[in-house]
Design an enzyme around this catalytic site. Structure first.
Site, PDB file in Angstrom:
ATOM      1  N   CYS A 166       7.018   6.839 -21.679  1.00 22.24           N
ATOM      2  CA  CYS A 166       5.729   7.506 -21.551  1.00 22.24           C
ATOM      3  C   CYS A 166       5.661   8.308 -20.261  1.00 22.24           C
ATOM      4  CB  CYS A 166       4.595   6.484 -21.618  1.00 22.24           C
ATOM      5  SG  CYS A 166       2.975   7.199 -22.002  1.00 22.24           S
ATOM      6  N   ASP A 192       0.101   1.774 -10.938  1.00 25.99           N
ATOM      7  CA  ASP A 192       0.579   2.973 -10.251  1.00 25.99           C
ATOM      8  C   ASP A 192       0.364   4.172 -11.162  1.00 25.99           C
ATOM      9  OD1 ASP A 192       2.524   2.711 -12.188  1.00 25.99           O
ATOM     10  OD2 ASP A 192       4.218   2.646 -10.802  1.00 25.99           O
ATOM     11  N   TYR A 231      -0.845  -2.222  -2.829  1.00 26.16           N
ATOM     12  CA  TYR A 231       0.063  -2.028  -3.963  1.00 26.16           C
ATOM     13  C   TYR A 231       1.393  -2.732  -3.718  1.00 26.16           C
ATOM     14  CZ  TYR A 231       3.301   0.014  -7.255  1.00 26.16           C
ATOM     15  OH  TYR A 231       4.262   0.165  -8.226  1.00 26.16           O
ATOM     16  N   GLU A 278      10.905  -1.840  -2.623  1.00 30.37           N
ATOM     17  CA  GLU A 278       9.592  -1.222  -2.802  1.00 30.37           C
ATOM     18  C   GLU A 278       9.347  -0.139  -1.751  1.00 30.37           C
ATOM     19  OE1 GLU A 278       7.196  -1.530  -5.121  1.00 30.37           O
ATOM     20  OE2 GLU A 278       8.494  -2.846  -6.285  1.00 30.37           O
ATOM     21  N   CYS A 296       8.369   8.994 -27.208  1.00 34.71           N
ATOM     22  CA  CYS A 296       7.860   7.863 -27.980  1.00 34.71           C
ATOM     23  C   CYS A 296       8.888   7.320 -28.970  1.00 34.71           C
ATOM     24  CB  CYS A 296       6.599   8.264 -28.724  1.00 34.71           C
ATOM     25  SG  CYS A 296       5.419   9.204 -27.759  1.00 34.71           S
TER      26      CYS A 296
END
Length: 309
Positions: free
Chosen positions: A200, A150, A132, A47, A206
């Site tokens: 996305c 996020d 976060y 992270e 898509c």
């Protein structure tokens, strides 16, 4: 939650929305080694490294870091200069992130007897670990977090749900947590972040990535793919060129299709007599006919579209 969002949840089969995303993620997703572990130390390292570095570049650095310092205890005993030097050599962004990671390892070793806390609020007490990151570690290591929100997730929610898109001050966190299945933060947060990263993105893919939310997606229905980090409409999205591409792809897969069946497959808000109905579809097919790509057979009771031979 706004009244509009509450109404959406009341009227929508959220279980189907949830199942569609989880099934999509389980069927195929990008493979990153930190997705294969529940070790909170390994996840924290990933992270922190990912905050300023593309995920593809993080893999080698993450593996090398863990080879050198495989546990929080090992990192806590390292010379800070060595940790910072590693950060610099691997171009991982601000060096203070390495400093804070080293201090967090010392906290875990000295204050928590080598055991990471499991609650987001406790994890946020570690040096350099904000809300976060704390929630991400709690989610991916302990399946004990809230919905991660996020930039990617905000983009997904903004595009997918008209209630978010049209709100003056969207309540992303409340909607994201209401949408997440209880007790499934690990797979859910991985899945919705993958959706934002793969299908996305700023330039959406898509159909190419088989987005599982096309059936419900406001952007897919309207062609408006703007988002907080995409302030202007990409020229391709929602264009006739995009829908012509969908027609060619479907006819290539199915050889021939009835007009209305084709219309419903390329646009979820297709209605035969509506604004985006048969007349609109025939105009697209006419464009393709002029290019020598498609034709409409009117001989039978039902018009049939197919690729030109």
């Amino acid at each position: 939650m706004t009244a509009e969002s509450a109404q959406w949840f009341a009227e929508t089969d959220t279980e189907s929305v949830q199942d569609a995303l989880r099934s999509w993620y389980r069927a195929d997703h990008r493979s990153f080694p930190w997705r294969e572990t529940t070790d909170p130390y390994e996840i924290l390292v990933s992270e922190v490294m990912s905050q300023q570095t593309q995920l593809g570049r993080v893999v080698d650095a993450w593996e090398a870091f863990l080879d050198q310092w495989p546990t929080a205890k090992a990192l806590s005993e390292a010379e800070r200069s060595d940790v910072v030097g590693f950060w610099t050599n691997h171009s991982l962004g601000y060096n203070n992130r390495a400093k804070y990671l080293h201090e967090a390892a010392q906290q875990v070793t000295e204050e928590y007897n080598g055991q990471f806390p499991t609650e987001p609020t406790e994890l946020a007490e570690l040096m350099g670990v904000g809300p976060y990151t704390a929630n991400a570690v709690a989610s991916f290591a302990f399946n004990n977090g809230d919905a991660v929100v996020d930039t990617n997730v905000k983009r997904v929610l903004y595009r997918a749900f008209a209630e978010i898109h049209n709100a003056d001050d969207p309540d992303y966190e409340t909607v994201a947590n209401a949408l997440m299945p209880a007790g499934e933060s690990r797979i859910w947060n991985n899945a919705i972040m993958e959706l934002g990263g793969v299908a996305c993105g700023k330039t959406p893919r898509c159909d190419e990535e088989g987005c599982p939310w096309r059936e419900w997606c406001h952007a897919y229905q309207t062609g408006d793919f703007t988002a907080p980090d995409v302030p202007t409409q990409p020229s391709f999205e929602g264009s006739r060129r995009q829908f012509r591409g969908r027609i060619v792809r479907l006819l290539g897969e199915h050889d021939e299709m009835e007009l209305d069946t084709l219309g419903h497959r390329i646009r979820v808000d297709y209605t035969p007599d509506g604004e985006h109905g048969r007349e609109w579809l025939r105009e697209l097919l006419s464009d393709l006919a002029e290019d020598g790509l498609a034709e409409v057979d009117e001989a039978g009771d039902v018009p049939i579209a197919r690729l030109q031979k």
